[in-house]
Write an enzyme that holds these catalytic residues in place. Structure first.
Site, PDB file in Angstrom:
ATOM      1  N   ASN A   1      24.071  20.706   7.322  1.00 37.50           N
ATOM      2  CA  ASN A   1      23.780  22.068   7.827  1.00 37.50           C
ATOM      3  C   ASN A   1      22.747  22.782   6.960  1.00 37.50           C
ATOM      4  OD1 ASN A   1      25.736  22.370   5.743  1.00 37.50           O
ATOM      5  ND2 ASN A   1      26.471  24.307   6.593  1.00 37.50           N
TER       6      ASN A   1
ATOM      7  N   ASP B   1      34.723  20.328   0.535  1.00 39.06           N
ATOM      8  CA  ASP B   1      33.990  21.393   1.236  1.00 39.06           C
ATOM      9  C   ASP B   1      33.370  22.368   0.237  1.00 39.06           C
ATOM     10  OD1 ASP B   1      32.863  22.695   3.360  1.00 39.06           O
ATOM     11  OD2 ASP B   1      34.650  23.846   3.877  1.00 39.06           O
TER      12      ASP B   1
ATOM     13  N   HIS C   1      33.338  15.392   1.803  1.00 36.15           N
ATOM     14  CA  HIS C   1      32.764  16.571   2.486  1.00 36.15           C
ATOM     15  C   HIS C   1      32.170  17.534   1.453  1.00 36.15           C
ATOM     16  CE1 HIS C   1      33.066  19.769   5.845  1.00 36.15           C
ATOM     17  NE2 HIS C   1      32.391  20.323   4.841  1.00 36.15           N
TER      18      HIS C   1
ATOM     19  N   HIS D   1      38.430  19.407   6.689  1.00 36.48           N
ATOM     20  CA  HIS D   1      39.024  20.557   6.004  1.00 36.48           C
ATOM     21  C   HIS D   1      40.123  21.225   6.824  1.00 36.48           C
ATOM     22  CE1 HIS D   1      35.908  22.361   8.466  1.00 36.48           C
ATOM     23  NE2 HIS D   1      34.954  22.173   7.573  1.00 36.48           N
TER      24      HIS D   1
ATOM     25  N   HIS E   1      34.032  19.888  12.603  1.00 36.35           N
ATOM     26  CA  HIS E   1      34.445  21.215  12.139  1.00 36.35           C
ATOM     27  C   HIS E   1      35.337  21.729  13.272  1.00 36.35           C
ATOM     28  CE1 HIS E   1      33.900  25.116   9.969  1.00 36.35           C
ATOM     29  NE2 HIS E   1      34.421  25.511  11.125  1.00 36.35           N
TER      30      HIS E   1
ATOM     31  N   HIS F   1      28.658  20.306   0.537  1.00 38.59           N
ATOM     32  CA  HIS F   1      27.409  20.977   0.871  1.00 38.59           C
ATOM     33  C   HIS F   1      26.565  20.993  -0.389  1.00 38.59           C
ATOM     34  CE1 HIS F   1      28.906  22.434   4.758  1.00 38.59           C
ATOM     35  NE2 HIS F   1      30.067  22.457   4.134  1.00 38.59           N
ATOM     36  N   LEU F   2      25.478  20.210  -0.393  1.00 36.12           N
ATOM     37  CA  LEU F   2      24.620  20.148  -1.581  1.00 36.12           C
ATOM     38  C   LEU F   2      23.418  21.070  -1.463  1.00 36.12           C
ATOM     39  CD1 LEU F   2      24.638  16.333  -2.476  1.00 36.12           C
ATOM     40  CD2 LEU F   2      26.029  18.166  -3.460  1.00 36.12           C
ATOM     41  N   ARG F   3      23.201  21.644  -0.279  1.00 39.63           N
ATOM     42  CA  ARG F   3      22.056  22.555  -0.054  1.00 39.63           C
ATOM     43  C   ARG F   3      20.726  21.829  -0.281  1.00 39.63           C
ATOM     44  NH1 ARG F   3      25.798  25.244   2.577  1.00 39.63           N
ATOM     45  NH2 ARG F   3      26.911  26.833   1.402  1.00 39.63           N
TER      46      ARG F   3
ATOM     47  N   HIS G   1      27.252  29.540  -2.593  1.00 42.46           N
ATOM     48  CA  HIS G   1      26.438  30.676  -2.142  1.00 42.46           C
ATOM     49  C   HIS G   1      26.188  31.547  -3.369  1.00 42.46           C
ATOM     50  CE1 HIS G   1      26.853  30.118   2.242  1.00 42.46           C
ATOM     51  NE2 HIS G   1      28.095  29.713   1.985  1.00 42.46           N
TER      52      HIS G   1
ATOM     53  N   ALA H   1      30.577  32.634   4.113  1.00 42.10           N
ATOM     54  CA  ALA H   1      31.786  31.817   3.967  1.00 42.10           C
ATOM     55  C   ALA H   1      31.475  30.621   3.084  1.00 42.10           C
ATOM     56  CB  ALA H   1      32.249  31.337   5.332  1.00 42.10           C
TER      57      ALA H   1
ATOM     58  N   LEU I   1      35.374  29.046   5.600  1.00 42.43           N
ATOM     59  CA  LEU I   1      35.740  28.651   6.957  1.00 42.43           C
ATOM     60  C   LEU I   1      36.039  27.163   6.987  1.00 42.43           C
ATOM     61  CD1 LEU I   1      33.149  30.753   8.960  1.00 42.43           C
ATOM     62  CD2 LEU I   1      35.628  31.059   8.934  1.00 42.43           C
TER      63      LEU I   1
ATOM     64  N   LYS J   1      28.051  14.825  12.288  1.00 43.97           N
ATOM     65  CA  LYS J   1      28.845  16.037  12.118  1.00 43.97           C
ATOM     66  C   LYS J   1      28.767  16.908  13.362  1.00 43.97           C
ATOM     67  CE  LYS J   1      31.158  19.289  10.195  1.00 43.97           C
ATOM     68  NZ  LYS J   1      31.677  19.640   8.902  1.00 43.97           N
TER      69      LYS J   1
HETATM   70  C1  NCD Z   1      30.227  26.024   4.676  1.00 46.62           C
HETATM   71  C2  NCD Z   1      28.829  26.389   4.183  1.00 46.62           C
HETATM   72  O1  NCD Z   1      28.672  27.401   3.498  1.00 46.62           O
HETATM   73  O2  NCD Z   1      27.885  25.635   4.486  1.00 46.62           O
HETATM   74  N1  NCD Z   1      31.086  27.159   4.500  1.00 46.62           N
HETATM   75  C3  NCD Z   1      32.442  27.131   4.406  1.00 46.62           C
HETATM   76  O3  NCD Z   1      33.054  28.187   4.354  1.00 46.62           O
HETATM   77  N2  NCD Z   1      33.093  26.001   4.346  1.00 46.62           N
HETATM   78  C4  NCD Z   1      30.169  25.566   6.085  1.00 46.62           C
HETATM   79  C5  NCD Z   1      31.444  24.905   6.569  1.00 46.62           C
HETATM   80  O4  NCD Z   1      31.771  23.796   6.178  1.00 46.62           O
HETATM   81  O5  NCD Z   1      32.134  25.498   7.385  1.00 46.62           O
HETATM   82 ZN    ZN Z   2      31.863  22.276   5.015  1.00 39.65          ZN
END
Ligand code: NCD
Ligand code: ZN
Length: 344
Positions: A42, A248, A14, A175, A137, A16-18, A252, A264, A220, A100
């Protein structure tokens, strides 16, 4: 005392690579530590088509340091109107590893998420048939539900019903943050598993309010009270194949975190394995780390275990206070701390 641990190369189930400049600056942190990663869809706009999934995979591969051996596994973002045919064809063609489910407005970039699970019944039916995993999620988003109860309420109001309607569907409860979720997964059949992050193993909700509001501990699902953290540590180190690694990691920019309405997400990719090693060491369970990090995930997804190995050593690793990303900074998880484990 174990001072050196050689384990199969781990995977991150899991991340997030943006996208864009941020993708270029964060992807190699993950690729240095992990052989494969389940990449969250996302983006803005989210990845909802085979075409978008292929293009995103290409952008990730283009951003990779060519000396690193890393495979991104792409996921499809479920919306109220997505077609079952697109999802399943994406899986058959090897573009989508999983789907997802974000309940609408649960977290960052989830505005297009599913408003009612009934809207995706034909998709879930088709996924069950084709063996494609559903990643959830697990939080309800109704304004009358306390933020600390969102995960437990999700189990009662959504997850139990989904499992009853699609008993063969492979589901990863992502998560997890509560004892309720750990117990639920433990008591479910083998097609229900969960990922656990390094941060939910490491701190409880007090960290978010230690002497003031601490945005870098906000993610989150939000961290819960201590009894839940202890239940997660027990689950992760238990040796049960139902629990596996998913960081996760969610970068940011500092300005988006340190704000009147901070985002988050915790950026833990740079020292994820060192952080998990800390937890397993503290629990006297270093012998369970390989299963959690490198074996249980591939087994659940029906993929081979990685060929390579990594070595973790008991030596001090100083985590930087901040990292340069794009034209700004990101504060990583464990910023400024010294961890007792290092990767060689
Ligand atoms: C994630 C994100 O920033 O894309 N943020 C987080 O707090 N985990 C989204 C997510 O997985 O809930
Ligand atoms: Zn996530």
């Amino acid at each position: 005392m174990t001072d050196k641990l050689i384990i199969r190369r781990p995977d991150d189930w899991h991340v997030h690579l943006r996208d864009g400049a941020m993708l270029k600056d964060v992807v190699n942190y993950t690729a240095r530590q992990f052989g494969r990663a389940i990449v969250m869809p996302n983006l803005s706009p989210p990845v909802t088509t085979i075409k978008a999934g292929r293009a995103y995979r290409d952008r990730i591969l283009a951003a990779l340091d060519p000396s690193l051996d890393f495979t991104p596994l792409i996921t499809c973002y479920l919306t109220d109107t997505i077609e079952a045919e697109e999802v399943v064809r994406g899986h058959t063609e090897g573009v989508f590893t999983a789907c997802k489910l974000y309940p609408a407005n649960a977290t960052t970039n989830s505005a297009h998420g599913v408003t009612n699970i009934k809207n995706i019944s034909s998709v879930l039916e088709a996924m069950q048939k084709s063996g494609m995993p559903l990643l959830v999620h697990g939080e309800v988003t109704h304004s009358d539900v306390d933020i600390f109860d969102r995960e437990a309420v999700f189990i009662d109001e959504v997850l139990i019903g989904v499992i009853a309607d699609y008993p063969e569907l492979k589901i990863v409860f992502e998560h997890i943050t509560t004892q309720d979720a750990a117990d639920f997964v433990n008591e479910s059949d083998s097609n229900i598993a969960a990922t656990i992050t390094p941060h939910h193993l490491d701190f409880n909700r007090n960290a978010i309010f230690q002497g003031g509001i601490r945005p870098h501990y906000y993610c989150l699902p939000i961290a819960k009270r201590e009894k839940h953290r202890l239940a997660l540590r027990k689950a992760a180190t238990s040796g049960s194949p139902k629990f596996f690694l998913g960081t996760d990691t969610a970068p940011h920019a500092i300005g988006a975190k340190e704000s009147a309405c901070g985002c988050a997400g915790i950026f833990n990719a740079p020292h994820a394995m060192e952080s998990y090693a800390k937890t397993f060491d503290e629990e006297g369970a270093l012998d369970q780390l390989e299963g959690f990090a490198s074996e249980h995930g591939p087994k659940f997804y029906g993929l081979p275990i990685n060929e390579g190995k990594i070595t973790l050593e008991r030596r001090k690793t100083i985590v930087p206070e901040s990292l340069k990303v794009i034209d700004t900074e990101i504060i990583p998880f464990h910023a400024g701390e010294t961890l007792e484990w290092g990767i060689s």
